[in-house]
Design a protein around this motif. Structure first.
Motif, short mmCIF file in Angstrom:
data_model
loop_
_atom_site.label_atom_id
_atom_site.label_comp_id
_atom_site.label_asym_id
_atom_site.label_seq_id
_atom_site.Cartn_x
_atom_site.Cartn_y
_atom_site.Cartn_z
N MET A 1 1.07 -1.96 19.30
CA MET A 1 2.24 -1.51 20.04
C MET A 1 3.34 -1.25 19.03
O MET A 1 3.64 -2.10 18.19
N LYS A 2 3.96 -0.13 19.14
CA LYS A 2 5.04 0.28 18.24
C LYS A 2 6.34 -0.46 18.59
O LYS A 2 6.69 -0.58 19.76
N CYS A 3 7.07 -0.94 17.58
CA CYS A 3 8.32 -1.64 17.80
C CYS A 3 9.39 -0.66 18.30
O CYS A 3 9.61 0.38 17.67
N PRO A 4 10.06 -0.99 19.41
CA PRO A 4 11.09 -0.08 19.93
C PRO A 4 12.38 -0.09 19.09
O PRO A 4 13.21 0.79 19.24
N PHE A 5 12.53 -1.07 18.20
CA PHE A 5 13.75 -1.18 17.39
C PHE A 5 13.63 -0.45 16.06
O PHE A 5 14.51 0.33 15.70
N CYS A 6 12.53 -0.71 15.32
CA CYS A 6 12.42 -0.11 13.98
C CYS A 6 11.28 0.90 13.87
O CYS A 6 11.17 1.60 12.88
N GLY A 7 10.42 0.96 14.89
CA GLY A 7 9.33 1.93 14.88
C GLY A 7 8.10 1.46 14.12
O GLY A 7 7.14 2.23 13.98
N HIS A 8 8.09 0.24 13.63
CA HIS A 8 6.93 -0.30 12.91
C HIS A 8 5.71 -0.17 13.83
O HIS A 8 5.77 -0.47 15.02
N ALA A 9 4.58 0.23 13.26
CA ALA A 9 3.42 0.57 14.06
C ALA A 9 2.64 -0.62 14.60
O ALA A 9 1.88 -0.49 15.55
N ASP A 10 2.83 -1.80 14.02
CA ASP A 10 2.01 -2.94 14.44
C ASP A 10 2.90 -4.13 14.78
O ASP A 10 3.69 -4.57 13.95
N THR A 11 2.78 -4.65 16.01
CA THR A 11 3.54 -5.82 16.42
C THR A 11 2.59 -6.93 16.82
O THR A 11 1.42 -6.68 17.12
N GLN A 12 3.08 -8.16 16.84
CA GLN A 12 2.25 -9.31 17.16
C GLN A 12 2.58 -9.81 18.57
O GLN A 12 3.75 -9.87 18.96
#
Length: 149
Positions: A1-12
């Motif tokens: 899932m992409k982070c809605p704040f920074c756009g990082h492609a992988d979240t935990q």
């Protein structure tokens, strides 16, 4: 899932819970890049068949139209919202269980009539008189006689 704040492609995923009587799953997530947390919800995606109108047009199924039909027939009648919700659920379950891509509007109308007949006889007669486009009083009388039996 992409982070809605920074756009990082992988979240935990930090925490997972079943929410609202098992209707969806709530997940708390954390972004390893910006360390912000956010919530996502998973809901099942169900696709109802398209409704084929009498004139051949195809429209998307709309539960609001079904609810409006019940509301109109049941106007000022002693039927609870819970009873209407249960009737709508039964109709929608039938729609989903058909396993077809299209369903004639007449089929939905017949299911509504069956449900209304169980809920309230006056509402049933109201709906049937409009749905079946009665032309004269004899058709109306025949329906009322049928309900009395």
């Amino acid at each position: 899932m992409k982070c809605p704040f920074c756009g990082h492609a992988d979240t935990q995923v930090v925490e997972t819970r079943v929410a609202e009587e098992g209707l969806f799953i709530r997940r708390r997530r954390r972004c390893p890049a910006c360390d912000k947390r956010f919530t996502t919800y998973e809901r099942p995606e169900v696709s109802f068949p398209q409704v084929v109108k009498k004139d051949g047009r195809r429209i998307d199924y709309d539960s609001a139209k079904l609810r409006a039909s019940f509301a109109l027939a049941l106007r000022k009648r002693p039927v609870s919202t819970e009873q209407v919700d249960a009737a709508m659920e039964r109709i929608e379950e039938k729609l989903l269980n058909l396993g077809v891509r299209e369903v004639p509007s007449q089929q939905i109308g017949e299911w509504v009539m069956r449900e209304l007949k169980k809920l309230d006889q006056v509402a049933y007669v109201r709906f049937a008189s409009v749905y079946r486009s009665f032309e004269d009083i004899n058709e109306f009388k025949t329906l009322v006689d049928e309900v009395r039996r």
